[in-house]
Design an enzyme around this catalytic site. Structure first.
Site, mmCIF file in Angstrom:
data_model
loop_
_atom_site.group_PDB
_atom_site.id
_atom_site.type_symbol
_atom_site.label_atom_id
_atom_site.label_comp_id
_atom_site.label_asym_id
_atom_site.label_seq_id
_atom_site.Cartn_x
_atom_site.Cartn_y
_atom_site.Cartn_z
ATOM 1 N N ASP A 170 -32.821 46.502 5.469
ATOM 2 C CA ASP A 170 -32.169 46.236 6.930
ATOM 3 C C ASP A 170 -32.879 44.945 7.450
ATOM 4 O O ASP A 170 -33.589 44.557 7.066
ATOM 5 C CB ASP A 170 -32.485 47.453 7.791
ATOM 6 C CG ASP A 170 -32.027 47.341 9.156
ATOM 7 O OD1 ASP A 170 -30.690 47.165 9.165
ATOM 8 O OD2 ASP A 170 -32.532 47.426 10.147
ATOM 9 N N PHE A 188 -27.092 44.940 32.794
ATOM 10 C CA PHE A 188 -26.197 44.710 31.851
ATOM 11 C C PHE A 188 -25.268 45.910 31.726
ATOM 12 O O PHE A 188 -25.780 47.268 31.651
ATOM 13 C CB PHE A 188 -26.751 44.701 30.544
ATOM 14 C CG PHE A 188 -25.741 44.042 29.263
ATOM 15 C CD1 PHE A 188 -25.124 43.146 29.089
ATOM 16 C CD2 PHE A 188 -25.479 45.547 28.748
ATOM 17 C CE1 PHE A 188 -24.212 43.075 28.079
ATOM 18 C CE2 PHE A 188 -24.510 45.415 27.485
ATOM 19 C CZ PHE A 188 -23.985 44.170 27.427
ATOM 20 N N THR A 236 -18.928 44.990 31.338
ATOM 21 C CA THR A 236 -19.135 43.298 31.986
ATOM 22 C C THR A 236 -19.823 42.486 30.978
ATOM 23 O O THR A 236 -19.412 41.417 30.838
ATOM 24 C CB THR A 236 -20.018 43.508 32.977
ATOM 25 O OG1 THR A 236 -21.292 43.871 32.959
ATOM 26 C CG2 THR A 236 -19.635 44.379 34.501
#
Length: 683
Positions: free
Chosen positions: A302, A373, A377
């Site tokens: 990963d 956040f 938006t």
């Protein structure tokens, strides 16, 4: 925790292993080792016959010596396994001391805080941990950033950073919080913590035999059955030829011809392999996985948190035309002061460096309001009075600027495109007047990963990076890290499908997977060798069969090498054990038949003095070679990545095959000389 294998020769460990050698004489405990069970049965029969001869007034000097050395053979075999397990138990005792008996501050549903026993915490409980306190149980940080001392588990003195909002949120019970205040959601129930599992592993109580070990055991049982049939029929043949062979001598012949050496050392090799991994700060929760690591052909890594540090870090402020660097930096700083994400903290750090602000905290003005956040938006920021500062994705900020009647310059669009092309992430900053500039966020590749991946390539292992990033970002990181291939925009099901593809193809590769996030859990569960980072999420750790306490993907190289060392060690000692039989054959067979058939004396190529001395010398050598090989079984035969498979095979045949022929010839002859000089074999 990083002590060497020489630690097995500590007085406490040796004493514990000595006691364990006798407790393992219980035939029930030897059922898992059929070769040594037969040796014990033979020793018991020889003991009963010797006692019978004593009661009948017969001379038992020779038979008594054989009997004693047969028991020594069993005890030395038990000692090999006991010393490996004693080392694990010694580690377990030290780990048990790290389990916290302290109180924990549990946050109730109504927001109140109450003190409870750390050992009573259940899954999904939320606790508050302050500076200087011991983390009561395994969990994930849901709020705050911490500097954690993990030396009690890893042995490393350097503290590590754990934080919410990323894949480095996992904390382990028994470690200590050095700074910060964090909220942790407990992810395990009592008795099932990572430390509990680790203690269980190092005590070797649940170690299962691997397929290779089972196959080798079947070979040993087959050889044992073959020699058992030979010895039983030999008594009938010798009677037909008028030669009387005593039962103790037949038992001695059987024990010497059976593969007792590898039979005695086989359990110790497997246990020691898992313990050597622990010395590298890797907890193997499955012996099968350790061995499978030796045959791994493909490794999937990963990207985030494994190849890279896991957090995008701010590395550069690029101001828009007509905007000063200082203005952009200050706006970026103000918009990120309340941003607790790793990216937000990195922006603050870079801005303070650019503005030469040292040794003091920065606070937003009193008339400011932080705007968090949201997925809708796709931006965050701060309102300072009537001024609105925002940072976010290019498209979100463009919409924000246009809603205020502003425009986005072509120059700014080119800057965003250039950053994206290089595999980095552009974070655009703007206020009510328009775009102020762009922050470059870069995923930092871990130090030394390139060199370690090159070593894997030299070992014939293909490395593939898997990431959810776009093609451009993935290609950039893949090139910098030096992986052989990569898969971009990968979802959890993509990783799982890729592993299954390699496992089920024509070649049926053994696949290793390294990950640290919750989205890696399905792939980790499917992989043959699944390594989770200790700093990763609880889901990743639960799905894996190995946990890297140092959270370093380069540790895979150590895992593969130790897996190969286990396979090579078993092969080397098996070769040595079988080669030993040749010398024992030339010692015992002439001793049995040369009295009736003097012409067979030509087979006494070692020039052994008497038939009794020949048999006894072979039995003694067969016993003492086991403890002499214990250090090799525990340390393992060193794997050399520069050697090909054929070179390794030739080297092992030369060293352990030829050595297995020469050493017993010399050893049996030396023992014969000592017995002759001392008169011990005169009976």
């Amino acid at each position: 925790m990083k002590e060497g294998t020489s630690g097995i020769f500590q007085k406490k460990i040796l004493l514990e292993a000595f006691k364990g050698s006798f407790s393992r004489l219980n035939p029930i405990k030897l059922l898992n080792n059929p070769v040594m069970l037969i040796v014990e049965v033979g020793a018991l029969i020889a003991t009963l016959l010797t006692i019978k001869d004593i009661l009948e007034g017969k001379s038992v000097s020779f038979d008594l010596q054989i009997t004693i050395w047969l028991w020594f053979t069993v005890l030395f075999a038990n000692f090999a396994e006991a010393i490996a397990e004693s080392q694990g138990k010694a580690r377990a005792e030290s780990l048990k001391q790290t389990r916290s008996e302290a109180k924990a501050k549990q946050i109730l549903d109504n927001g109140n805080i109450t003190e409870v026993s750390a050992l009573s915490l259940k899954k999904n409980d939320i606790v508050l941990i302050a500076e200087g306190e011991v983390i009561p149980s395994d969990g994930d940080i849901i709020e705050g950033t911490a500097l954690v001392d993990e030396s009690a588990i890893t042995g490393e003195s350097a503290p590590v950073v754990r934080e919410s909002g990323g894949d480095k949120c996992g904390v382990t019970g028994g470690t200590k919080l050095l700074s910060g205040t964090i909220k942790v959601r407990i992810t395990v129930d009592p008795g099932h913590t990572f430390l509990d599992n680790m203690i269980s592993m190092v005590e070797s109580a649940k170690r299962q035999k691997t397929p290779n070990e089972q196959a080798l055991e079947l070979l040993l049982i087959g050889l044992t059955a073959l020699f058992l049939a030979v010895v039983i029929t030999l008594r009938a043949f010798s009677g037909y030829m008028g030669i009387s062979i005593s039962v103790p001598i037949l038992i001695a012949l059987l024990v010497c011809l059976m593969p007792t050496t590898i039979g005695a050392l086989l359990p110790a090799i497997g246990i020691a392999g898992m313990d050597r991994l622990l010395q590298h700060n890797v907890v193997a929760l499955s012996g099968r996985a350790v061995e499978a690591a030796g045959d791994v052909s493909v490794v999937l890594l990963d990207k985030t948190g494994t190849i890279t540090l896991g957090n995008r870090m701010a590395t550069e402020f690029i101001p828009a035309a007509g905007i000063g660097l200082k203005d952009l930096t200050e706006a970026s700083l103000m918009s990120s002061l309340a941003d607790e994400t790793p990216e937000g903290r990195s922006i603050v750090k870079l801005a303070k460096k650019e503005l030469d602000i040292r040794g003091r905290d920065i606070h937003a003005p009193e008339n400011s309001h932080f705007v968090p956040f949201t997925p809708e938006t796709r931006m965050s920021g701060v309102d300072i009075g009537s001024r609105r500062i925002r940072k976010g994705s290019a498209s979100a900020i463009e919409d924000f600027v246009r809603s205020n009647g502003g425009n986005v310059s072509a120059e700014m669009q080119n800057s965003v495109r250039d950053i994206s092309t290089k595999g980095d992430t552009p974070l655009v900053v703007a206020d009510d007047t328009g775009i102020l500039g762009v922050i470059r966020l870069k995923d930092i590749v871990k130090k030394g990963i390139n060199e370690r991946l090159l070593q894997l390539r030299n070992m014939g292992i293909k490395s593939i990076m898997i990431t959810g990033d776009n093609q451009l970002t993935a290609a950039s990181i893949a090139a910098e890290a030096g992986v052989d291939d990569f898969a971009a925009e990968a979802k959890p099901e993509t990783k799982l499908a890729m592993i299954r593809k390699y496992q089920s193809g024509d070649n049926q590769y053994l696949v290793a997977m390294i990950g640290d996030g919750t989205n890696d859990a399905p792939a980790l569960a499917q992989a043959d060798v699944a390594v989770a980072m200790s700093a990763g999420t609880s889901a990743a750790r639960e799905a894996a069969n190995m946990v890297d306490l140092d959270s370093s993907p380069s540790k895979l190289l150590d895992i593969v090498e130790i897996g190969k060392e286990i396979l090579i060690t078993r092969g080397a000692l098996t070769t040595f054990s079988i080669a030993n039989d040749v010398a024992k054959y030339f010692a015992i067979i002439p001793a049995i038949f040369s009295v009736a058939y003097p012409q067979l004396g030509i087979l006494n190529i070692m020039g052994l003095s008497t038939p009794s001395s020949a048999v006894l010398s072979a039995v003694i050598f067969n016993a003492i070679v086991i403890p002499l090989l214990i250090p090799l079984a525990l340390k393992g035969v060193k794997y050399r990545s520069t050697s090909s498979v054929s070179q390794l095979l030739a080297m092992n045949i030369l060293i352990y095959g030829l050595g297995g022929l020469i050493v017993p010839f010399a050893g049996i002859k030396l023992i014969d000389i000592i017995l002759t000089l001392s008169g011990a074999a005169g009976g």
